[in-house]
Write a protein that holds these residues in place. Structure first.
Motif, PDB file in Angstrom:
ATOM      1  N   ASN A   6      78.937 -39.344 -25.165  1.00 45.47           N
ATOM      2  CA  ASN A   6      77.729 -38.945 -25.875  1.00 45.47           C
ATOM      3  C   ASN A   6      76.959 -37.969 -24.998  1.00 45.47           C
ATOM      4  OD1 ASN A   6      74.779 -39.197 -26.778  1.00 45.47           O
ATOM      5  ND2 ASN A   6      75.934 -40.177 -28.424  1.00 45.47           N
ATOM      6  N   ASP A   7      76.476 -36.895 -25.603  1.00 43.01           N
ATOM      7  CA  ASP A   7      75.857 -35.813 -24.834  1.00 43.01           C
ATOM      8  C   ASP A   7      74.409 -36.098 -24.442  1.00 43.01           C
ATOM      9  OD1 ASP A   7      75.836 -33.318 -23.562  1.00 43.01           O
ATOM     10  OD2 ASP A   7      75.103 -32.293 -25.344  1.00 43.01           O
ATOM     11  N   ILE A   8      73.851 -37.219 -24.867  1.00 44.24           N
ATOM     12  CA  ILE A   8      72.444 -37.505 -24.579  1.00 44.24           C
ATOM     13  C   ILE A   8      72.335 -38.555 -23.475  1.00 44.24           C
ATOM     14  CG2 ILE A   8      70.232 -38.242 -25.545  1.00 44.24           C
ATOM     15  CD1 ILE A   8      71.371 -35.582 -26.684  1.00 44.24           C
ATOM     16  N   ALA A  64      79.549 -34.484 -25.434  1.00 46.48           N
ATOM     17  CA  ALA A  64      79.883 -33.623 -24.300  1.00 46.48           C
ATOM     18  C   ALA A  64      81.379 -33.725 -24.068  1.00 46.48           C
ATOM     19  CB  ALA A  64      79.129 -34.055 -23.045  1.00 46.48           C
ATOM     20  N   ILE A  65      82.062 -32.580 -24.091  1.00 44.92           N
ATOM     21  CA  ILE A  65      83.483 -32.512 -23.754  1.00 44.92           C
ATOM     22  C   ILE A  65      83.539 -32.040 -22.309  1.00 44.92           C
ATOM     23  CG2 ILE A  65      85.715 -31.485 -24.279  1.00 44.92           C
ATOM     24  CD1 ILE A  65      84.570 -33.232 -26.535  1.00 44.92           C
ATOM     25  N   ALA A  66      84.116 -32.860 -21.441  1.00 43.57           N
ATOM     26  CA  ALA A  66      84.120 -32.565 -20.004  1.00 43.57           C
ATOM     27  C   ALA A  66      85.538 -32.553 -19.456  1.00 43.57           C
ATOM     28  CB  ALA A  66      83.279 -33.599 -19.258  1.00 43.57           C
ATOM     29  N   ARG A  67      85.738 -31.675 -18.469  1.00 38.75           N
ATOM     30  CA  ARG A  67      87.005 -31.643 -17.728  1.00 38.75           C
ATOM     31  C   ARG A  67      86.690 -31.987 -16.283  1.00 38.75           C
ATOM     32  NH1 ARG A  67      90.094 -26.069 -19.096  1.00 38.75           N
ATOM     33  NH2 ARG A  67      91.713 -27.010 -17.813  1.00 38.75           N
ATOM     34  N   SER A  68      87.457 -32.931 -15.762  1.00 40.26           N
ATOM     35  CA  SER A  68      87.356 -33.289 -14.361  1.00 40.26           C
ATOM     36  C   SER A  68      88.785 -33.346 -13.840  1.00 40.26           C
ATOM     37  CB  SER A  68      86.656 -34.632 -14.182  1.00 40.26           C
ATOM     38  OG  SER A  68      86.520 -34.953 -12.811  1.00 40.26           O
ATOM     39  N   GLY A  69      89.130 -32.384 -13.008  1.00 35.90           N
ATOM     40  CA  GLY A  69      90.522 -32.257 -12.600  1.00 35.90           C
ATOM     41  C   GLY A  69      91.349 -31.885 -13.817  1.00 35.90           C
ATOM     42  N   HIS A 102      68.861 -42.230 -20.092  1.00 37.97           N
ATOM     43  CA  HIS A 102      67.589 -42.381 -19.395  1.00 37.97           C
ATOM     44  C   HIS A 102      66.525 -41.425 -19.909  1.00 37.97           C
ATOM     45  CE1 HIS A 102      64.842 -41.093 -16.054  1.00 37.97           C
ATOM     46  NE2 HIS A 102      64.565 -42.375 -16.124  1.00 37.97           N
ATOM     47  N   ALA A 103      66.863 -40.140 -20.020  1.00 37.77           N
ATOM     48  CA  ALA A 103      65.833 -39.144 -20.307  1.00 37.77           C
ATOM     49  C   ALA A 103      66.047 -38.377 -21.609  1.00 37.77           C
ATOM     50  CB  ALA A 103      65.744 -38.150 -19.151  1.00 37.77           C
ATOM     51  N   GLU A 104      67.099 -38.704 -22.347  1.00 31.39           N
ATOM     52  CA  GLU A 104      67.374 -38.064 -23.629  1.00 31.39           C
ATOM     53  C   GLU A 104      67.452 -36.543 -23.533  1.00 31.39           C
ATOM     54  OE1 GLU A 104      65.129 -39.595 -26.913  1.00 31.39           O
ATOM     55  OE2 GLU A 104      65.388 -41.656 -26.249  1.00 31.39           O
ATOM     56  N   VAL A 105      68.194 -36.064 -22.533  1.00 30.24           N
ATOM     57  CA  VAL A 105      68.491 -34.635 -22.395  1.00 30.24           C
ATOM     58  C   VAL A 105      70.000 -34.468 -22.422  1.00 30.24           C
ATOM     59  CG1 VAL A 105      66.372 -34.102 -21.123  1.00 30.24           C
ATOM     60  CG2 VAL A 105      68.442 -34.676 -19.867  1.00 30.24           C
ATOM     61  N   SER A 106      70.452 -33.245 -22.605  1.00 34.71           N
ATOM     62  CA  SER A 106      71.871 -32.953 -22.760  1.00 34.71           C
ATOM     63  C   SER A 106      72.632 -33.101 -21.440  1.00 34.71           C
ATOM     64  CB  SER A 106      72.032 -31.529 -23.299  1.00 34.71           C
ATOM     65  OG  SER A 106      73.383 -31.209 -23.420  1.00 34.71           O
ATOM     66  N   LEU A 107      73.606 -34.030 -21.428  1.00 36.14           N
ATOM     67  CA  LEU A 107      74.433 -34.211 -20.234  1.00 36.14           C
ATOM     68  C   LEU A 107      75.357 -33.029 -20.007  1.00 36.14           C
ATOM     69  CD1 LEU A 107      75.439 -37.973 -20.495  1.00 36.14           C
ATOM     70  CD2 LEU A 107      73.847 -36.932 -18.871  1.00 36.14           C
ATOM     71  N   SER A 108      75.743 -32.337 -21.073  1.00 42.47           N
ATOM     72  CA  SER A 108      76.687 -31.227 -20.930  1.00 42.47           C
ATOM     73  C   SER A 108      76.106 -30.075 -20.110  1.00 42.47           C
ATOM     74  CB  SER A 108      77.131 -30.720 -22.297  1.00 42.47           C
ATOM     75  OG  SER A 108      76.026 -30.252 -23.044  1.00 42.47           O
TER      76      SER A 108
END
Length: 121
Positions: free
Chosen positions: A56-58, A44-49, A61-67
């Motif tokens: 890692n995109d998984i 997962a490539i994320a921008r915060s500010g 806890h639940a093995e779903v995509s964080l992105s």
């Protein structure tokens, strides 16, 4: 659809620290995330500010995509059960997740985002 990773970045580093071009910075929404793959690893490539992160995109806890979750205050929230992870360290900031997600080195050059699968700082 994940952008295809292209070789790029540093020429004199070891293969584990080689940076791979994953997307244009403009592809990553402000205070949001997108999914990419680097050598079959979901990232997962994320921008915060103004900061850009790679985790890692998984969800641990639940093995779903964080992105697919929300990004705010330097964290990314799993859309399924609400676990949040610190984008800098990968550590969960609230339950139900108790295990961190991997973080990766990221750099932005000439408007493109590069990731190294070597463990983040």
């Amino acid at each position: 659809m994940s952008p295809a990773a292209q070789p790029g970045g540093s020429g004199g580093t070891s293969p584990q620290e080689a940076y791979v071009k994953v997307c244009a910075l403009d592809d990553v929404p402000a205070d949001g995330a997108i999914a990419v793959e680097v050598d079959d690893t979901p990232v997962a490539i994320a921008r915060s500010g103004d900061a850009v992160y790679a985790v890692n995109d998984i969800c641990s806890h639940a093995e779903v995509s964080l992105s697919e979750g929300e990004v705010y205050d330097g964290t990314i929230e799993c859309w399924l059960h609400g676990s949040c992870f610190d984008l800098g360290s990968g550590k969960p900031t609230n339950p139900p997740a108790t295990q961190p997600v991997a973080t990766y080195k990221v750099k932005v050059e000439d408007g493109d985002v590069y990731v190294s699968l070597a463990a983040g700082d």
